[in-house]
Every structure is written in C-alpha cells, then in structure tokens.
Design a protein around this motif. Structure first.
Motif, PDB file in Angstrom:
ATOM      1  N   PHE A   1       1.081  -1.525   0.572  1.00 20.71           N
ATOM      2  CA  PHE A   1       0.398  -0.543   0.058  1.00 20.71           C
ATOM      3  C   PHE A   1       0.867   0.892   0.325  1.00 20.71           C
ATOM      4  O   PHE A   1       1.918   0.860   0.979  1.00 20.71           O
ATOM      5  CB  PHE A   1      -1.016  -0.040   1.469  1.00 20.71           C
ATOM      6  N   VAL A   2       0.510   2.051  -0.486  1.00 17.74           N
ATOM      7  CA  VAL A   2       0.794   3.725  -0.687  1.00 17.74           C
ATOM      8  C   VAL A   2      -0.199   4.384   0.089  1.00 17.74           C
ATOM      9  O   VAL A   2      -1.221   4.640   0.298  1.00 17.74           O
ATOM     10  CB  VAL A   2       1.103   4.322  -2.253  1.00 17.74           C
ATOM     11  N   VAL A   3       0.830   4.945   1.210  1.00 20.05           N
ATOM     12  CA  VAL A   3       0.119   5.633   2.798  1.00 20.05           C
ATOM     13  C   VAL A   3       0.902   7.093   1.965  1.00 20.05           C
ATOM     14  O   VAL A   3       1.519   7.345   2.302  1.00 20.05           O
ATOM     15  CB  VAL A   3       0.325   5.088   4.289  1.00 20.05           C
ATOM     16  N   HIS A   4      -0.224   7.906   2.392  1.00 19.24           N
ATOM     17  CA  HIS A   4      -0.358   9.549   1.935  1.00 19.24           C
ATOM     18  C   HIS A   4       0.216  10.593   3.613  1.00 19.24           C
ATOM     19  O   HIS A   4      -0.874  10.305   3.645  1.00 19.24           O
ATOM     20  CB  HIS A   4      -1.708   9.805   1.023  1.00 19.24           C
ATOM     21  N   LEU A   5       1.354  10.684   3.591  1.00 19.20           N
ATOM     22  CA  LEU A   5       1.523  10.734   4.931  1.00 19.20           C
ATOM     23  C   LEU A   5       1.299  12.397   5.161  1.00 19.20           C
ATOM     24  O   LEU A   5       0.700  12.945   6.239  1.00 19.20           O
ATOM     25  CB  LEU A   5       2.801  10.675   5.586  1.00 19.20           C
ATOM     26  N   HIS A   6       1.416  12.815   3.798  1.00 21.20           N
ATOM     27  CA  HIS A   6       1.481  14.441   3.663  1.00 21.20           C
ATOM     28  C   HIS A   6      -0.087  15.035   4.559  1.00 21.20           C
ATOM     29  O   HIS A   6      -0.278  15.887   4.448  1.00 21.20           O
ATOM     30  CB  HIS A   6       1.482  15.068   2.309  1.00 21.20           C
ATOM     31  N   ARG A   7      -0.857  14.424   3.804  1.00 22.46           N
ATOM     32  CA  ARG A   7      -2.227  14.062   4.247  1.00 22.46           C
ATOM     33  C   ARG A   7      -2.463  13.444   5.936  1.00 22.46           C
ATOM     34  O   ARG A   7      -3.614  14.694   6.382  1.00 22.46           O
ATOM     35  CB  ARG A   7      -3.411  13.265   3.803  1.00 22.46           C
ATOM     36  N   LEU A   8      -2.066  12.977   6.255  1.00 21.16           N
ATOM     37  CA  LEU A   8      -1.418  12.662   7.778  1.00 21.16           C
ATOM     38  C   LEU A   8      -1.440  13.616   8.575  1.00 21.16           C
ATOM     39  O   LEU A   8      -1.881  13.912   9.803  1.00 21.16           O
ATOM     40  CB  LEU A   8      -1.539  10.943   8.470  1.00 21.16           C
ATOM     41  N   LEU A   9      -0.102  14.176   7.899  1.00 24.34           N
ATOM     42  CA  LEU A   9       0.495  15.162   9.262  1.00 24.34           C
ATOM     43  C   LEU A   9      -0.066  16.563   9.302  1.00 24.34           C
ATOM     44  O   LEU A   9      -0.072  17.678   9.761  1.00 24.34           O
ATOM     45  CB  LEU A   9       1.731  15.311   8.200  1.00 24.34           C
ATOM     46  N   ASP A  10      -1.127  16.856   7.839  1.00 25.48           N
ATOM     47  CA  ASP A  10      -1.691  18.214   7.561  1.00 25.48           C
ATOM     48  C   ASP A  10      -2.858  18.065   6.993  1.00 25.48           C
ATOM     49  O   ASP A  10      -3.203  18.198   6.041  1.00 25.48           O
ATOM     50  CB  ASP A  10      -0.749  19.325   6.986  1.00 25.48           C
ATOM     51  N   PRO A  11      -3.759  17.613   8.054  1.00 22.97           N
ATOM     52  CA  PRO A  11      -5.206  17.511   7.556  1.00 22.97           C
ATOM     53  C   PRO A  11      -5.885  17.786   6.977  1.00 22.97           C
ATOM     54  O   PRO A  11      -7.033  17.792   6.330  1.00 22.97           O
ATOM     55  CB  PRO A  11      -5.586  16.708   8.639  1.00 22.97           C
ATOM     56  N   GLY A  12      -5.577  19.365   6.679  1.00 20.67           N
ATOM     57  CA  GLY A  12      -6.041  20.522   6.558  1.00 20.67           C
ATOM     58  C   GLY A  12      -5.662  21.101   5.322  1.00 20.67           C
ATOM     59  O   GLY A  12      -6.341  21.930   4.577  1.00 20.67           O
ATOM     60  N   GLN A  13      -4.960  19.958   4.263  1.00 23.38           N
ATOM     61  CA  GLN A  13      -4.421  20.406   3.521  1.00 23.38           C
ATOM     62  C   GLN A  13      -5.243  20.535   2.024  1.00 23.38           C
ATOM     63  O   GLN A  13      -6.123  19.341   2.223  1.00 23.38           O
ATOM     64  CB  GLN A  13      -2.820  19.242   2.694  1.00 23.38           C
TER      65      GLN A  13
END
Length: 81
Positions: free
Chosen positions: A63-75
C-alpha cells in the motif's frame, strides 16, 4: 528538490493479509516497511516493484500511504498525489 518545493511524503508498506476481503495484516511483526518517499511517483515505483516481487502470493499486498495528508489534514485535497 528545492527548498521551496512542497514535501508530499508517502509511505510504502506491505504484508500478508488475513483474507482478501479486508486489509488486516496476518502478522504485524512481519510487516514490510519499504520506506518513506518524497513524492507519489517515487512511492508508486517502489510499490510496483514490491508488488511484482510478490505476485505469486495472493494474500501479500502493498500500500501507498499518503503521509502528507495525515501530517496536515487541512491540506487542499486538490494537491498533487
């Protein structure tokens, strides 16, 4: 990558699933943490390589996990992968 470029971190992980209907890993101690990548393109290349190596095991999934979305949910959801 330039200092001004946005970092869009992605994690590639994989492991053997308990069944093909869910994403529950059979043994977390055997989870394959492939790595963290600076873009979706580099993460996708790593995912594809690992998936091809394990094509004979139907229960093995990466799986590819989008860490940037977890680190900045308001993105902005419209940002590049």
């Amino acid at each position: 990558m330039s200092d001004n470029a946005q970092q869009l971190l992605h994690l590639v992980i994989g492991g053997e699933l308990t069944d093909l209907e869910n994403t529950t890993f059979r043994d977390l101690d055997k989870l394959d943490i492939v790595g963290v990548f600076p873009s979706y393109a580099t993460a996708h290349a790593a995912w594809k390589a690992k998936a091809q190596q394990t094509v004979d095991n139907a229960h093995m999934r990466y799986f590819v996990v989008h860490l940037h979305r977890l680190l900045d949910p308001g993105q902005d959801a419209k940002s590049p992968r």
